[in-house]
Design a protein around this motif. Sequence first.
Motif, PDB file in Angstrom:
ATOM      1  N   ASP A   1       3.539  13.537 -21.187  1.00 24.77           N
ATOM      2  CA  ASP A   1       4.897  13.648 -21.581  1.00 24.77           C
ATOM      3  C   ASP A   1       5.448  14.286 -20.291  1.00 24.77           C
ATOM      4  O   ASP A   1       4.706  15.054 -19.903  1.00 24.77           O
ATOM      5  N   GLY A   2       6.670  13.947 -20.026  1.00 19.17           N
ATOM      6  CA  GLY A   2       7.361  14.614 -18.801  1.00 19.17           C
ATOM      7  C   GLY A   2       8.697  15.190 -19.159  1.00 19.17           C
ATOM      8  O   GLY A   2       9.128  14.605 -20.404  1.00 19.17           O
ATOM      9  N   SER A   3       9.171  15.891 -18.379  1.00 19.01           N
ATOM     10  CA  SER A   3      10.480  16.286 -18.434  1.00 19.01           C
ATOM     11  C   SER A   3      11.095  16.738 -17.001  1.00 19.01           C
ATOM     12  O   SER A   3      10.298  16.640 -16.239  1.00 19.01           O
TER      13      SER A   3
ATOM     14  N   GLY B   1       8.717   9.542 -10.569  1.00 18.07           N
ATOM     15  CA  GLY B   1       8.938   9.091 -11.926  1.00 18.07           C
ATOM     16  C   GLY B   1       7.737   9.629 -12.805  1.00 18.07           C
ATOM     17  O   GLY B   1       6.749   9.825 -12.178  1.00 18.07           O
ATOM     18  N   GLU B   2       7.885   9.437 -14.018  1.00 13.94           N
ATOM     19  CA  GLU B   2       6.923  10.104 -15.106  1.00 13.94           C
ATOM     20  C   GLU B   2       5.709   9.158 -14.995  1.00 13.94           C
ATOM     21  O   GLU B   2       4.580   9.692 -15.103  1.00 13.94           O
ATOM     22  N   ARG B   3       5.797   8.000 -14.706  1.00 15.00           N
ATOM     23  CA  ARG B   3       4.493   6.935 -14.706  1.00 15.00           C
ATOM     24  C   ARG B   3       3.581   7.415 -13.542  1.00 15.00           C
ATOM     25  O   ARG B   3       2.494   7.521 -13.620  1.00 15.00           O
ATOM     26  N   THR B   4       4.379   7.782 -12.532  1.00  8.00           N
ATOM     27  CA  THR B   4       3.715   8.260 -11.170  1.00  8.00           C
ATOM     28  C   THR B   4       2.912   9.522 -11.475  1.00  8.00           C
ATOM     29  O   THR B   4       1.679   9.501 -11.091  1.00  8.00           O
ATOM     30  N   LEU B   5       3.574  10.471 -12.321  1.00 11.21           N
ATOM     31  CA  LEU B   5       2.664  11.394 -12.536  1.00 11.21           C
ATOM     32  C   LEU B   5       1.715  11.480 -13.595  1.00 11.21           C
ATOM     33  O   LEU B   5       0.589  12.095 -13.374  1.00 11.21           O
ATOM     34  N   ALA B   6       2.134  10.466 -14.576  1.00 14.14           N
ATOM     35  CA  ALA B   6       0.871   9.955 -15.508  1.00 14.14           C
ATOM     36  C   ALA B   6       0.047   9.608 -14.903  1.00 14.14           C
ATOM     37  O   ALA B   6      -1.344   9.870 -15.204  1.00 14.14           O
ATOM     38  N   ALA B   7      -0.082   8.687 -13.849  1.00 17.45           N
ATOM     39  CA  ALA B   7      -1.010   8.191 -13.196  1.00 17.45           C
ATOM     40  C   ALA B   7      -2.242   9.275 -12.517  1.00 17.45           C
ATOM     41  O   ALA B   7      -3.203   9.109 -12.403  1.00 17.45           O
TER      42      ALA B   7
ATOM     43  N   LEU C   1       1.069   7.498 -25.647  1.00 17.54           N
ATOM     44  CA  LEU C   1       2.277   7.274 -24.843  1.00 17.54           C
ATOM     45  C   LEU C   1       3.419   6.917 -25.712  1.00 17.54           C
ATOM     46  O   LEU C   1       3.504   6.134 -26.416  1.00 17.54           O
ATOM     47  N   ASP C   2       4.598   7.653 -24.967  1.00 16.82           N
ATOM     48  CA  ASP C   2       5.780   7.275 -25.716  1.00 16.82           C
ATOM     49  C   ASP C   2       6.295   6.001 -24.975  1.00 16.82           C
ATOM     50  O   ASP C   2       5.916   5.528 -23.982  1.00 16.82           O
ATOM     51  N   ARG C   3       7.460   5.484 -25.450  1.00 13.78           N
ATOM     52  CA  ARG C   3       7.805   4.359 -24.958  1.00 13.78           C
ATOM     53  C   ARG C   3       8.319   4.314 -23.413  1.00 13.78           C
ATOM     54  O   ARG C   3       8.686   2.988 -23.012  1.00 13.78           O
TER      55      ARG C   3
ATOM     56  N   PHE D   1      -6.030   3.375 -25.116  1.00 16.89           N
ATOM     57  CA  PHE D   1      -4.711   4.049 -25.146  1.00 16.89           C
ATOM     58  C   PHE D   1      -3.809   3.689 -26.505  1.00 16.89           C
ATOM     59  O   PHE D   1      -4.370   2.534 -26.876  1.00 16.89           O
ATOM     60  N   CYS D   2      -2.688   4.214 -26.926  1.00 15.07           N
ATOM     61  CA  CYS D   2      -1.808   3.495 -28.121  1.00 15.07           C
ATOM     62  C   CYS D   2      -0.427   4.164 -27.482  1.00 15.07           C
ATOM     63  O   CYS D   2      -0.280   5.462 -27.361  1.00 15.07           O
ATOM     64  N   ALA D   3       0.308   3.382 -27.124  1.00 15.46           N
ATOM     65  CA  ALA D   3       1.796   3.358 -27.123  1.00 15.46           C
ATOM     66  C   ALA D   3       2.742   2.738 -27.721  1.00 15.46           C
ATOM     67  O   ALA D   3       2.544   1.783 -28.251  1.00 15.46           O
ATOM     68  N   ARG D   4       3.792   3.606 -27.821  1.00  7.53           N
ATOM     69  CA  ARG D   4       5.112   2.935 -28.472  1.00  7.53           C
ATOM     70  C   ARG D   4       5.681   2.156 -27.528  1.00  7.53           C
ATOM     71  O   ARG D   4       6.016   2.650 -26.207  1.00  7.53           O
TER      72      ARG D   4
END
Length: 342
Positions: free
Chosen positions: A152-154, A206-212, A226-228, A246-249
């Motif tokens: 998760d990110g913020s 972005g959050e996706r870039t950091l998640a990567a 993963l959240d939506r 993975f399991c994502a909303r």
Amino acid sequence: MSLENITNLYHGGKKWIQILKIKLMLAWGMLCDLCANLIEFIKNIITSEEFIARHRKSEKNFTRNRCLPFASMIIFMMNLIKCAIQVELDHFFQLINGSDLPERVASKAAFSMARKKIKYEAFVELCRKVASFFYEYFPHKRWHGFRLTAVDGSTIKVPKIDEISDHFGVLNSPKGDPCPLARISHLFDVINKITIDAVISPFKQGERTLAASHFQLLKPFDLVLLDRGYPAFWLFALILSKMADFCARIGSNHLKIVREFIKSGKREDIITLKPDADAIRKCNTLGLPTKPITLRLIRIDLPQGQPVVLITSLLDTNLYPYEILSQHPRHPRGLRPRQYET
């Protein structure tokens, strides 16, 4: 302990009390040994010439015998400063020198100068190595064979200093002054309460870039929650390339195939997710496969509001039946880790 052992202990058997004491002492001794090994492990890292050379700003830094050498700086900052810096420094030297009273060994100005000489990557590397040590030597729990992780990110406010604002970026609000912001992201083992990876970056990322960047550390038998805001073909492809799951909303309006699934009234279905042009470009940039991915959709009907849809790579309905995945993601029983394995 078994029910029989508890019953014998309840009836006052001195033998069982003695056995319990011995087991507790052995467990405590093993834990102390593991913690001592961990401390020695960290010490060997932060005092190694290779680590110091890699994470100091200049070859001239930390070459003299100063009051704040490299290792002491790392240990001091690992303690998380909560009071005034000078107070923390005085208590720190009191502790390491075994004094009765706080000692004024180094000033806060000296600390600030020494801190500027350390690259932030030192703490990133140390965090990752300590996490690896934990999984190698400490008994840990899993969910149905998986290391259960979540990302998760913020955003956080950073000091209003020109150099910091230039690096992290500024959010311009129509109401109020411009606010310097940084983006943070966290990959966390939700069962064992271990930080696997954490990062702070400019707000524009972005959050996706950091998640990567986190997902480069994934291993087989990792299950990522993963959240939506995260679902994307290229991100799914990256997780699967690491032999993880993975399991994502996913939002009900995120994809046409999801909207059709909701209209069907089915509680679960196997689908084929195809990449669009943007996803193909992203995958090509990262060297990821672009072939369609077979995934599973799970519908969760809530008492109120829109149904929740999960998208997951866990296709085997015998190993991972609907019942263990269908709890609401925010419900304390959702993906509950009842199947612990050490």
